[in-house]
Design an enzyme around this catalytic site. Structure first.
Site, mmCIF file in Angstrom:
data_model
loop_
_atom_site.group_PDB
_atom_site.id
_atom_site.type_symbol
_atom_site.label_atom_id
_atom_site.label_comp_id
_atom_site.label_asym_id
_atom_site.label_seq_id
_atom_site.Cartn_x
_atom_site.Cartn_y
_atom_site.Cartn_z
ATOM 1 N N GLU A 169 37.433 44.097 34.605
ATOM 2 C CA GLU A 169 37.874 44.146 33.206
ATOM 3 C C GLU A 169 37.005 45.105 32.394
ATOM 4 O O GLU A 169 37.504 45.823 31.527
ATOM 5 C CB GLU A 169 37.854 42.742 32.606
ATOM 6 C CG GLU A 169 38.858 41.834 33.257
ATOM 7 C CD GLU A 169 38.593 40.366 33.046
ATOM 8 O OE1 GLU A 169 39.312 39.555 33.656
ATOM 9 O OE2 GLU A 169 37.665 39.999 32.289
ATOM 10 N N HIS B 215 42.976 34.181 30.190
ATOM 11 C CA HIS B 215 42.982 33.669 31.557
ATOM 12 C C HIS B 215 43.472 32.217 31.503
ATOM 13 O O HIS B 215 43.148 31.483 30.561
ATOM 14 C CB HIS B 215 41.566 33.720 32.148
ATOM 15 C CG HIS B 215 41.556 33.466 33.603
ATOM 16 N ND1 HIS B 215 41.433 32.198 34.126
ATOM 17 C CD2 HIS B 215 41.685 34.312 34.651
ATOM 18 C CE1 HIS B 215 41.475 32.273 35.440
ATOM 19 N NE2 HIS B 215 41.625 33.540 35.792
ATOM 20 N N CYS C 115 40.994 38.124 29.388
ATOM 21 C CA CYS C 115 40.572 37.002 30.223
ATOM 22 C C CYS C 115 39.870 35.945 29.365
ATOM 23 O O CYS C 115 40.342 35.596 28.287
ATOM 24 C CB CYS C 115 39.691 37.532 31.362
ATOM 25 S SG CYS C 115 39.343 36.382 32.698
#
Length: 194
Positions: free
Chosen positions: A16, A129, A110
């Site tokens: 990420e 997430h 996330c």
């Protein structure tokens, strides 16, 4: 040229962080990574990511030189431990609100989306997430699409959505044509939706 401040901490999810940083650089965005420490700060040579990969940050996080007067987007990657350190940092919480009040972009991916809650952002659409969905769904309009844009807040789900997340940031900072220019040489498989 637009500029981006990408936060990193011990436990940040490597994909990420690096996919976002790299994709923005390909678009000509000036990027700077800033290490956010927890309460047990020891000057690291490198941040240790969630999978143990060490990443050398450009600078240490200093709120007074990290504001929306210096950068066009603030990016908060996930990785459970890293996202927790970043989202619990009061200076980061303040910066998130400042960026949005100055109509600058804030990207969270996330578990980094937890920072929307800790910063006290108003109820709006977002994603994260799945592991933190239960913590967010009562305070936000939760959705499970890969990338959610809610005015200047851009959120995404996890490592597998890092490319569409980064490309959306490019589009919002530099325009659709620049997104296409960056996307083409990445050679995504045919049929890839982003």
């Amino acid at each position: 040229m637009p500029s981006a401040l990408i936060l990193i901490a011990d436990g940040t999810e490597e994909m990420e962080f690096t996919i976002t940083y790299d994709t923005l650089v390909r678009a000509g965005v000036t990027c700077q990574s800033a290490f956010v420490h927890d309460d047990e700060f020891v000057s690291p040579v490198a941040a240790k990511g969630s999978r143990g990969i060490r990443i050398i940050p450009d600078v240490y996080f200093e709120p007074n030189v990290s504001g929306p007067d210096k950068f066009d987007v603030l990016v908060i990657p996930g990785g459970a431990k890293g996202a927790e350190t970043i989202s619990k940092n009061p200076a980061v919480q303040t910066l998130i609100r400042e960026y949005l009040s100055k109509e600058k972009l804030v990207g969270m991916i996330c578990a980094g989306s937890m920072a929307a809650l800790t910063a006290g952002l108003p109820k709006q659409a977002l994603t994260s997430h799945p592991s933190i969905k239960a913590q967010l769904e009562s305070d936000f309009i939760y959705t499970e699409v890969p990338v959610v844009v809610s005015d200047n807040l851009i959120t995404s789900r996890g490592p597998g959505t890092a490319f569409p997340f980064a490309l959306k940031l490019v589009e919002m900072l530099c325009g659709v044509e620049k997104r296409k220019e960056v996307h083409a040489p990445m050679v995504f498989p045919p049929g890839t939706p982003w």
